[in-house]
Design an enzyme around this catalytic site. Sequence first.
Site, PDB file in Angstrom:
ATOM      1  CG  HIS A  41      -2.012  -0.964   1.210  1.00  0.00           C
ATOM      2  ND1 HIS A  41      -3.260  -0.713   0.708  1.00  0.00           N
ATOM      3  CD2 HIS A  41      -2.041  -2.236   1.660  1.00  0.00           C
ATOM      4  CE1 HIS A  41      -4.020  -1.786   0.860  1.00  0.00           C
ATOM      5  NE2 HIS A  41      -3.298  -2.728   1.425  1.00  0.00           N
ATOM      6  CE  LYS A  97      -6.265  13.997   0.839  1.00  0.00           C
ATOM      7  NZ  LYS A  97      -6.609  12.745   0.182  1.00  0.00           N
ATOM      8  NE  ARG A  98      -3.543   9.857  10.608  1.00  0.00           N
ATOM      9  CZ  ARG A  98      -3.246   8.875  11.456  1.00  0.00           C
ATOM     10  NH1 ARG A  98      -4.060   7.846  11.611  1.00  0.00           N
ATOM     11  NH2 ARG A  98      -2.151   8.912  12.191  1.00  0.00           N
ATOM     12  CE  LYS A 120      -2.301  10.863   3.513  1.00  0.00           C
ATOM     13  NZ  LYS A 120      -3.033  10.070   2.495  1.00  0.00           N
ATOM     14  CB  THR A 167      -9.984   5.180  -0.918  1.00  0.00           C
ATOM     15  OG1 THR A 167      -9.392   5.458   0.350  1.00  0.00           O
ATOM     16  CG2 THR A 167      -9.372   3.914  -1.490  1.00  0.00           C
ATOM     17  CE  LYS A 180     -13.993   6.213   1.017  1.00  0.00           C
ATOM     18  NZ  LYS A 180     -13.207   6.269   2.264  1.00  0.00           N
TER      19      LYS A 180
HETATM   20  C1  NBG Z   1      -2.499   3.697   2.037  1.00  0.00           C
HETATM   21  C2  NBG Z   1      -2.117   4.620   0.905  1.00  0.00           C
HETATM   22  C3  NBG Z   1      -3.333   5.164   0.194  1.00  0.00           C
HETATM   23  C4  NBG Z   1      -4.217   4.011  -0.225  1.00  0.00           C
HETATM   24  C5  NBG Z   1      -4.529   3.151   0.972  1.00  0.00           C
HETATM   25  C6  NBG Z   1      -5.360   1.957   0.605  1.00  0.00           C
HETATM   26  C7  NBG Z   1      -1.009   2.845   3.785  1.00  0.00           C
HETATM   27  C8  NBG Z   1       0.224   2.093   4.104  1.00  0.00           C
HETATM   28  N1  NBG Z   1      -1.305   3.053   2.520  1.00  0.00           N
HETATM   29  O1  NBG Z   1      -2.947   5.902  -0.914  1.00  0.00           O
HETATM   30  O2  NBG Z   1      -1.345   5.668   1.391  1.00  0.00           O
HETATM   31  O3  NBG Z   1      -5.389   4.503  -0.799  1.00  0.00           O
HETATM   32  O4  NBG Z   1      -3.354   2.676   1.561  1.00  0.00           O
HETATM   33  O5  NBG Z   1      -4.742   1.200  -0.363  1.00  0.00           O
HETATM   34  O6  NBG Z   1      -1.708   3.234   4.696  1.00  0.00           O
END
Ligand code: NBG
Length: 1000
Positions: free
Chosen positions: A537, A730-731, A736, A841, A845
């Site tokens: 991820h 988002k976080r 980001k 993601t 949405k």
């Molecule tokens: C996160 C990514 C996102 C991705 C999500 C789901 C981790 C390690 N990765 O970009 O930063 O949408 O995973 O796949 O949290």
Amino acid sequence: MMAKAGRVRRLPTARASVSGRRVVAQRRRGDLAAPVRVAGSVGPRQTGGAKDGSFKIALDNEGHEDFTIVTVDVADKPGLLTVLSSTFHDMNLNVEKVEYAQGEGIKFWVADENEAKIEDAEDGENIKQYLSIVLHKLVRGSNKARPYAQAFSEGADSGGVPVEGGDHLNRELLYSLLDSYLKNDVVSIQESIVHHVEFTLARSRYKFDNREAYFAAAHSLRDRLIERWNDTQAWLKYKDPKRVYYLSMEFLMGRTFLNALHNLGVIAPYQEALSGLGYEMENVQQAERDAALGNGGLGRLASCFLDSMATLNLPAWGYGIRYEYGMFRQVVSEGFQKEQPDYWLTFGYPWEIERPHVTYPVKFYGHVSVHEEGSDGRQNFVWNAGEEVTAVAYDNPIPGFKTPTCANLRLWAAKPCQEFDLEAFNTGDYVSSIIDKQKAETITSVLYPDDKTFEGKELRLKQQHFMVSATLQDIVRRYKEQHKDFDAFPEKVAMQLNDTHPTLGIPELMRILMDENRLGWTQSWDITTKVFSFTNHTVLPEALEQWPVSLVEKLLPRHMQIIYDINWRFLQELQQNHGISGDKLGNMSIIVDTEYGKMVRMAYLALVASHTVNGVAAMHSKLIKETIFKDFNAIWPEKFQNKTNGVTQRRWLAQCNPPLAKLITDTLGTEAWVTHLDLLQGLREHAEDEEFQQKWAGVKKEAKVKLANMIKDLSGDEVNMEAIFDVQVKRIHEYKRQFMNILSVVLRYDRIKSMSPEERKDVVPRVVIIGGKAAPGYDLAKRIIKLISAVSETVNKDSEVGDLLKVYFVPDYNVSLAEVIIPGSDLNQQISTAGTEASGTSNMKFAMNGSLIIGTMDGANVEIAEEIGEENMFIFGVDAKEVPELREQREYLQVDPQFQHAVNMIKNGHFGWNDYFNPLIDSVTGGRDWYLLANDFNSYLQAQERVDSEWRDKKVWLKKSILSTAGSGKFSSDRTIHEYAEDIWKVEPQPPSPPEGRRE
Ligand code: NBG
């Protein structure tokens, strides 16, 4: 004609009883003399005829001198007369005579205890209501037969130790007692809610608040989920198909109530049931706390996947940890983030089913001894653990949307081990022995709140092993119940590793097969490599897990041996089959020497043992092949796949945005998009239709009002509804680039300030909304939050700026807030440095909800642009390909003057706190700027200009908004899961269907 008549007084039947259950308005002992009062406001639906399913009740005081004549017009059913007569009896009414009157119904001549007619109007109403409740239950609601329980009575898999015996049971009786499903008509639902208020919550059914209403309604819904759960699991046990297990340390579920109602198709009756009892669905829903067992996108993805797996009828289970403290609650005080524990289980979690008998021992520490066994001199390894805890299962039913399938999310909680070390209790220090044992529970106490930073904490490694060990034992136990050897294991089991966090499942399966089931290495390895697949991820190096060998050795001595063995054989293979040697061999080794000592690279271990590895968006899948897994791609190109992420449109459109969902359904003429999101394309042809645009604007407005109300609750401000609601949630992370967002806000503010009142008239108003949590130890991220808050404070109170610009930081961003924020946004920011966001993601949405994206060509944005058209987004910034070179060159960059100006304003204390913001400024100046804010800034500002100018033309904007939704069909997690099932897991849908030859 008088078909039947009789004089009836005090029928001997005890009480009205339907389906073995008592009626809602059953009167209590001691009340007998009081007039009949029926709680609630449920009335019959007078449809005018006595066809099946409807009825009429009439009271007549004119027809007879001494009796009230009650006429009940209802289709006859066996036992009807008995039920009605005993109902009158229950109401303390005497029935003098009963008659079937043709064309009218059944007539009852009744009088009260004092032999008087029922002349009081309220009593009359109560009688009608009481009768109508009883009739409702008799004639309405689905009374669907329940075949599975009978057909597969042995099959109901609670996942635990098989229950012994049962031969003495009277099966016929047991089948007939529960041979139909719970009814979903309003009265039955009310009855079950009130039942749970009284008997589950042990509260007074005459006085309960919203929270109790929620818990009772949740329990009543859970009953309905359990029916499906049992059926699904019994069916799967009977069919024994290949199953898939999704192993994840995180599941960010959010709330369950509305989702379960929606997927079961019972929103309307529940709403009516609750409002009949005096409760607003909206308020009841708000009483639910989020289950926040995840950090962000990765955990939420796992939850979306579960929804899709259930909806697609896949034989799937999720496995994870039941943390007692979920994601921390973020409180922002004077602009600073404070973390507060999220003890989400305070009032209990009504959706889970505790399985006290589904337990496994999980071992830690100790040492390994070797024993020679048998004549072939085979070595057997015995792990003598130093600590043992018990994993207890908690099952969470996951209903599919309008399918009978109910999948399972099994979460493990750690409890002290029963049998272990009883000696300790006998040494005299009884109290401290118990306290010692309690430490076991700490393993599952808390979710680590770090998002994309790897920290080698021992407790975290313990959590990982705890989860996979319990899970693997459970999976192997389930398999062995139906198979005598392991030959078919790979045809029956697929396991997906959600990132590297569950990678210890690999050596754990090897250990179980070899040490506990006496399989040889070759066979064990063959099985292991056929069942695991792994999703990566992120490419951020700081997120990649590397555990110190010394720690693994101490905590899991047997696993460390196995990892060494795996690595040794792997390196052999590299040399012999691929001619790899020297540095390259070292680069690919699972175990690596670093300045901190030897480390286990978990991603490499996962890669070596998995048959497939996938990235989460096309661009990311390509990147992992070129960067972090380059050498592996060279030898095993066939292992690499892409599975672009998706989100469930049930939660993220149908449930969170009902007005938009309705408009879509009305326009497409079908609700089928809820399971076939591709159908959204059908909206394209309406994108320029003015009437449709107006409707679109109307539903967007509704959603904006909700978001505006949220802001009002937060800040007291009434925001300008004409403004662009511009959202980044988002976080908080440097990559980001929330910092870049706020820098552009600073410039916008400065520009407005320098304008004449006349010029200001042309400014497009904005409400900037930013939300997200910073990892507690992530200093720069916390400073970014403070900066946003400081800018917000200055801007929002500046009367010169007024409505033209507002900035809000929304604290404690979570799934439930997202469900309000996303539908209410006009514009959303997906502005990571190209090549850093694996997928994203929330972008999907937002697009589904008709919010326009301002973003870089990163992660899934690239594919979103392909689907909805780049011209319908605001794309800016450098390309991922250029990033490495630009990073090299960054100290020579001619910094954009606007960037410099915004930075200087912060530096010079325009928003106060300049010293505190220095480290932030430093991170993007002086040639540091790793995430290339300065490089992208100018292009970002230009994209922002385009946003403003296109907003001015409402038609253009609306068209783009419609096209965003229309183009988001690809981003359903149904599509993603379908691909996983076909290309990786090789599992097939198993919709529970009635057994052959059995009655429906
Ligand atoms: C996160 C990514 C996102 C991705 C999500 C789901 C981790 C390690 N990765 O970009 O930063 O949408 O995973 O796949 O949290």
